[in-house]
Every structure is written in C-alpha cells, then in structure tokens.
Scaffold this active site. Sequence first.
Site, mmCIF file in Angstrom:
data_model
loop_
_atom_site.group_PDB
_atom_site.id
_atom_site.type_symbol
_atom_site.label_atom_id
_atom_site.label_comp_id
_atom_site.label_asym_id
_atom_site.label_seq_id
_atom_site.Cartn_x
_atom_site.Cartn_y
_atom_site.Cartn_z
ATOM 1 N N ASP A 54 90.107 44.642 117.300
ATOM 2 C CA ASP A 54 89.990 44.217 118.695
ATOM 3 C C ASP A 54 89.408 45.330 119.571
ATOM 4 O OD1 ASP A 54 91.376 42.107 117.679
ATOM 5 O OD2 ASP A 54 93.041 42.206 119.101
ATOM 6 N N ASP A 55 89.004 44.917 120.751
ATOM 7 C CA ASP A 55 88.664 45.812 121.880
ATOM 8 C C ASP A 55 87.296 46.481 121.809
ATOM 9 O OD1 ASP A 55 91.198 45.067 122.529
ATOM 10 O OD2 ASP A 55 92.014 47.084 122.721
ATOM 11 N N HIS A 91 87.485 38.233 122.602
ATOM 12 C CA HIS A 91 88.709 38.907 123.065
ATOM 13 C C HIS A 91 88.728 38.965 124.599
ATOM 14 C CE1 HIS A 91 92.314 41.167 122.246
ATOM 15 N NE2 HIS A 91 91.880 42.309 122.731
ATOM 16 N N HIS A 105 90.263 43.546 129.476
ATOM 17 C CA HIS A 105 91.549 43.527 128.787
ATOM 18 C C HIS A 105 92.667 43.191 129.763
ATOM 19 C CE1 HIS A 105 94.338 44.513 125.532
ATOM 20 N NE2 HIS A 105 93.282 44.407 124.764
ATOM 21 N N TYR A 108 96.752 41.132 124.330
ATOM 22 C CA TYR A 108 98.227 41.197 124.268
ATOM 23 C C TYR A 108 98.827 39.969 123.567
ATOM 24 C CZ TYR A 108 97.000 44.358 128.063
ATOM 25 O OH TYR A 108 96.399 45.325 128.817
ATOM 26 N N HIS A 141 92.250 48.271 115.910
ATOM 27 C CA HIS A 141 91.312 48.422 117.031
ATOM 28 C C HIS A 141 90.199 49.389 116.622
ATOM 29 C CE1 HIS A 141 95.157 47.140 118.762
ATOM 30 N NE2 HIS A 141 94.431 46.539 119.690
HETATM 31 NI NI NI Z 1 93.112 44.067 122.759
#
Ligand code: NI
Length: 268
Positions: A93-94, A144, A148, A185, A235
């Site tokens: 992710d991210d 995603h 964030h 999250y 991540h």
């Molecule tokens: Ni994330």
Amino acid sequence: MKMMDKLRVLALIAAADILLIAGLWWTITQWYQPEGRETNGPAGQVLWAAGGDQGPVDGNGQGGARPAGSPADETDSGQRPGDGTKCVALTFDDGPQRECTTDLLDGLKARGTKVTFFLMGQNIPGNEDLVKRMYDEGHLIGNHSYRHIQLTKEGTDAVCDAMDKTGKMIQEITGEYPQYLRPPYGAWNDDLECRVDMTTVLWSVDSLDWKLQNRQKIVRRILKDVKDGDIILMHDIFPTSVEAALEIIDTLTRQGYTFVTVDELLID
Ligand code: NI
C-alpha cells in the site's frame, strides 16, 4: 549380437531405469516438502480480514470482526493456482515511491514473483513509469484512494470522487480501471460499498512494517503468522519493507509457497 554385447545393452537399460526412478523420486519429494505450519490442507479463503493499516487507527491485524457486508466464511475447495501448493498474496500500500518501489520491482522481477499494489492517487504524478512497469510486469494494481484519509469520516460523494480520480489516473496509464480497492486504515462501511463498484480487499497478516522498520523483525512477524491463503499487508515506501518482502519471498518459496495476486486468491 554376441552374448557380452547383449549383457552390456541390458546393463545400460537397467542403469537408465534406475536413473529415471531416482529422478521421479526426487521430483516427488521436492513437490511434497512437509514444511511450514500448513499440514492439514488449505485454510479458508481470506479476503475479508479486519486489522489496522498504517496510522493512528491501527488495529492488531489478527483477524477479528469482518466488515459489514462481507461474505460468510466459506469452506475452501482447495482449488487454487498451482493446485496443491500453498498460496499467499503480498500486497503493498501507499506507493508508488521512486526508490522503494523501483527496488521492489527489481527484486520481484528477478524472482518472477507477482504481487498486488494498492496505489495512492497523490503519489502517482511523476511515478507513471513505475505504474506502467507494475502493469507490464504482471502485478495487480488496486486503488488505495487519493489521499491517506479515513474514508468513513468523509462524505460518500467525496470518497467516491477520490476513488474515481485515482482509478482514472491508473486507467490513463495502464488502460485498465482498477477492480480492487483497499481503503486506507481498512476503514469501510456498507454505505460506501454500494456506491463504489469495486471489490474491497483487506488483509489477514499485518506485517506492521511501517512501525517495525527493521527487516528481521518484519520477516519474523510475517513468518510467525503466515499460512495458506493469507493476504499480507506491507508498504512499498520503506526500504526495510522491501528488504523484508524479498526475504519473505525466498523463505516461503523454499517452504513450498506460491505467490499470487489477490484476484487469484478469489478464484474458487
Ligand atoms: Ni495505507
């Protein structure tokens, strides 16, 4: 043919047979490596697993309640890619992030391993080549959201806009609108579900890589929990996560695991 020649031919045939049998035996023993914790057949299919993502509302990632609207537990048929092997999906992710994602893609390519990336829209500009590379090299790309943020704290319209904006950015690069979404999250609810026509993918093993930031600790944490059918949360924005991921791939491959993208875990 003389007697001695006949004997020689027979001896040669016998030797070839022994080699063939030894080869078969070696193949079989390699195939059924009795390693790992999964000795009772494949575990249940994991798609909906609650836990924490990076940040303040971090859960413990140990399963827990499934989100509302998730399907009930299914009895797994055991039919997965590579039939008979243990499958696990690494998810990142991210990203994308220039250095880390590049190193990760290099390592994955060297190993022939496919993973799933959940991209954050705001990190795509300037990294379009990395997104293209993910796609071209056979990885699965999911959404995603754009920033964030905790989607359950936003209005439904804002969430859908952020999702769609990111989805279109990915489509612009790959030609495909992403079908899978991982909410930041893991925060999601029924209302958002009916507005966004994508499959929500959470995780069953939380590497806590963002917190640990230590290759060995991340590897140990994952290996402690991993089993067939797991979706591992990582991540690709920390060098230690990339190092840990590549080590995990090498270790689990030796234990008989096959790495798949999340969509492959969903095929039943
Ligand atoms: Ni994330």
